[in-house]
Write a protein that holds these residues in place. Structure first.
Motif, short mmCIF file in Angstrom:
data_model
loop_
_atom_site.label_atom_id
_atom_site.label_comp_id
_atom_site.label_asym_id
_atom_site.label_seq_id
_atom_site.Cartn_x
_atom_site.Cartn_y
_atom_site.Cartn_z
N ARG A 74 0.77 -0.84 -0.25
CA ARG A 74 -0.74 0.03 -0.31
C ARG A 74 0.79 1.14 0.16
N LEU A 75 1.82 0.84 0.47
CA LEU A 75 2.51 2.67 0.49
C LEU A 75 3.45 2.66 -0.87
N LEU A 76 3.84 1.07 -1.27
CA LEU A 76 4.29 1.19 -2.52
C LEU A 76 3.34 2.12 -3.17
N ARG A 77 1.88 1.98 -3.35
CA ARG A 77 0.79 2.27 -4.46
C ARG A 77 1.39 4.13 -4.11
N LEU A 78 0.58 4.29 -2.84
CA LEU A 78 0.64 5.79 -2.39
C LEU A 78 1.86 6.51 -4.02
N LEU A 79 3.35 5.56 -3.47
CA LEU A 79 4.54 6.51 -4.57
C LEU A 79 4.11 6.43 -5.55
N TYR A 80 3.34 5.18 -5.85
CA TYR A 80 2.78 5.61 -7.41
C TYR A 80 2.20 6.21 -8.06
N SER A 81 0.71 6.81 -6.94
CA SER A 81 0.04 7.57 -6.72
C SER A 81 0.81 9.44 -7.09
N LEU A 82 0.90 9.01 -6.09
CA LEU A 82 2.57 10.57 -6.00
C LEU A 82 2.71 10.92 -7.33
N VAL A 83 3.67 10.24 -8.16
CA VAL A 83 4.73 10.30 -9.31
C VAL A 83 3.41 10.66 -10.32
N LEU A 84 2.06 9.92 -10.30
CA LEU A 84 0.60 10.53 -11.53
C LEU A 84 0.01 11.76 -10.39
N VAL A 85 -0.13 12.92 -9.53
CA VAL A 85 -0.34 13.65 -9.29
C VAL A 85 0.44 14.82 -8.91
N SER A 86 2.32 14.18 -8.71
CA SER A 86 2.30 15.38 -9.39
C SER A 86 2.70 15.91 -10.29
N TYR A 87 2.30 15.35 -11.17
CA TYR A 87 2.34 16.23 -12.60
C TYR A 87 1.23 17.09 -12.40
N ALA A 88 -0.23 16.61 -12.09
CA ALA A 88 -1.08 18.20 -12.27
C ALA A 88 -0.85 19.13 -11.73
N VAL A 89 -0.35 18.62 -9.94
CA VAL A 89 0.37 19.57 -8.58
C VAL A 89 1.19 20.51 -9.99
N ASN A 90 2.43 20.36 -10.36
CA ASN A 90 3.59 21.17 -11.10
C ASN A 90 3.84 21.13 -12.29
N VAL A 91 3.52 20.70 -12.79
CA VAL A 91 3.09 20.93 -14.33
C VAL A 91 2.05 21.41 -14.44
N PHE A 92 0.49 20.66 -14.85
CA PHE A 92 -0.60 21.14 -15.16
C PHE A 92 -1.58 22.01 -14.23
N LYS A 93 -0.87 22.26 -12.88
CA LYS A 93 -1.93 23.06 -12.18
C LYS A 93 -3.62 22.56 -12.39
N GLN A 94 -3.67 21.44 -12.79
CA GLN A 94 -4.96 20.72 -12.91
C GLN A 94 -5.24 19.39 -12.92
N PRO A 95 -6.22 18.70 -12.62
CA PRO A 95 -6.01 17.75 -12.59
C PRO A 95 -6.41 16.75 -14.24
N ARG A 96 -6.36 17.15 -15.29
CA ARG A 96 -6.48 17.15 -16.46
C ARG A 96 -5.33 17.47 -17.92
N ILE A 97 -5.08 16.59 -18.38
CA ILE A 97 -3.32 17.53 -19.38
C ILE A 97 -4.64 18.18 -20.30
N PRO A 98 -3.21 19.26 -19.80
CA PRO A 98 -4.49 20.41 -20.74
C PRO A 98 -4.28 20.45 -22.14
N ASP A 99 -5.38 20.35 -23.09
CA ASP A 99 -5.84 20.57 -24.60
C ASP A 99 -5.20 19.45 -24.70
#
Length: 113
Positions: A74-99
């Motif tokens: 479960r801890l490993l899966r939280l890290l997998y989710s962190l990677v996925l969420v990091s793009y939304a938070v740090n790059v896209f600034k939204q849940p979806r990929i823009p455009d």
């Protein structure tokens, strides 16, 4: 015994509240969760997990990937989710990929765990 209060290794129990939503077994489930959450919840998850990531990785590195306990998985899966969420938070600034419109990716293989 697995309970809502004991689903992660002891050193990471402060992150328990994220397990139900983010310790998901597949990339598609994690991505669907990212899309279903308001941006503020993604930021909350990211801000809680990111500072603990190096510690979590160091802990998981001490374990045999092929014989991991459920709480470590479960801890490993939280890290997998962190990677996925990091793009939304740090790059896209939204849940979806823009455009990206209705584009999506099919995952054809998952990590071994």
């Amino acid at each position: 015994m697995t309970t809502a209060a004991a689903t992660l290794p002891e050193a990471f129990r402060d992150l328990e509240r994220y397990v139900a939503d983010w310790a998901l077994p597949t990339r598609q489930e994690r991505y669907d969760m990212r899309l279903s959450k308001p941006f503020e919840e993604l930021v909350d998850f990211y801000d809680a997990i990111a500072p603990r990531a190096e510690e979590a990785i160091a802990y998981l590195d001490t374990l045999d990937l092929n014989a991991m306990s459920e709480d470590a998985t479960r801890l490993l899966r939280l890290l997998y989710s962190l990677v996925l969420v990091s793009y939304a938070v740090n790059v896209f600034k939204q849940p979806r990929i823009p455009d990206s419109g209705s584009a999506f990716f099919d995952t054809v293989a998952e990590p071994a765990v």
